[in-house]
Design a protein around this motif. Structure first.
Motif, PDB file in Angstrom:
ATOM      1  N   ASP A 198      62.869  -3.080 -23.591  1.00 58.77           N
ATOM      2  CA  ASP A 198      63.869  -2.232 -22.950  1.00 58.77           C
ATOM      3  C   ASP A 198      63.316  -0.875 -22.506  1.00 58.77           C
ATOM      4  O   ASP A 198      63.971  -0.165 -21.756  1.00 58.77           O
ATOM      5  N   GLU A 246      73.395  -1.069 -30.996  1.00 55.03           N
ATOM      6  CA  GLU A 246      72.481  -2.186 -30.789  1.00 55.03           C
ATOM      7  C   GLU A 246      71.047  -1.661 -30.782  1.00 55.03           C
ATOM      8  O   GLU A 246      70.746  -0.655 -30.132  1.00 55.03           O
ATOM      9  N   ARG A 282      77.468   3.940 -18.105  1.00 61.35           N
ATOM     10  CA  ARG A 282      77.602   2.678 -18.819  1.00 61.35           C
ATOM     11  C   ARG A 282      77.377   2.917 -20.308  1.00 61.35           C
ATOM     12  O   ARG A 282      76.426   3.572 -20.691  1.00 61.35           O
ATOM     13  N   TYR A 283      78.235   2.337 -21.128  1.00 62.18           N
ATOM     14  CA  TYR A 283      78.164   2.541 -22.573  1.00 62.18           C
ATOM     15  C   TYR A 283      78.558   1.237 -23.239  1.00 62.18           C
ATOM     16  O   TYR A 283      79.713   1.006 -23.553  1.00 62.18           O
ATOM     17  N   ASP A 284      77.599   0.341 -23.409  1.00 66.15           N
ATOM     18  CA  ASP A 284      77.906  -0.988 -23.933  1.00 66.15           C
ATOM     19  C   ASP A 284      78.033  -0.988 -25.452  1.00 66.15           C
ATOM     20  O   ASP A 284      79.116  -1.089 -25.999  1.00 66.15           O
ATOM     21  N   ASP A 285      76.913  -0.931 -26.143  1.00 63.96           N
ATOM     22  CA  ASP A 285      76.913  -0.985 -27.599  1.00 63.96           C
ATOM     23  C   ASP A 285      75.909   0.039 -28.122  1.00 63.96           C
ATOM     24  O   ASP A 285      74.715  -0.230 -28.176  1.00 63.96           O
TER      25      ASP A 285
END
Length: 77
Positions: free
Chosen positions: A72, A66, A60-63
């Motif tokens: 987190d 950020e 998974r590679y969202d942002d």
């Protein structure tokens, strides 16, 4: 089944165990006080580049830019 050998027994017969692994292709696990510490296995040359080996490993590679908040970090939970 993988053979398990104590460090002291391996030390006394190391060349014999190396030849056994070369001939059979089966790994040998070296133990210390009954716990596995090392594995002796035949060398298997890989023909893939490091990039090819890693390809598809990112799930998974969202942002990436950020900021990461304190909530987190799993280590702080």
């Amino acid at each position: 089944m993988t053979e398990h050998v104590s460090k002291s027994k391996f030390k006394a017969k190391a060349l014999e165990y190396f030849r056994q692994v070369e001939a059979s292709g089966e790994p040998i696990v070296i133990t210390e006080h009954g716990k596995p510490t090392l594995e002796i296995r035949p060398y298997a040359e890989t023909k893939r580049t490091p990039l090819e080996m890693l390809r598809g490993s990112v799930l998974r590679y969202d942002d990436p830019f950020e900021p990461v908040g304190v909530e987190d970090w799993e280590a702080l939970k």
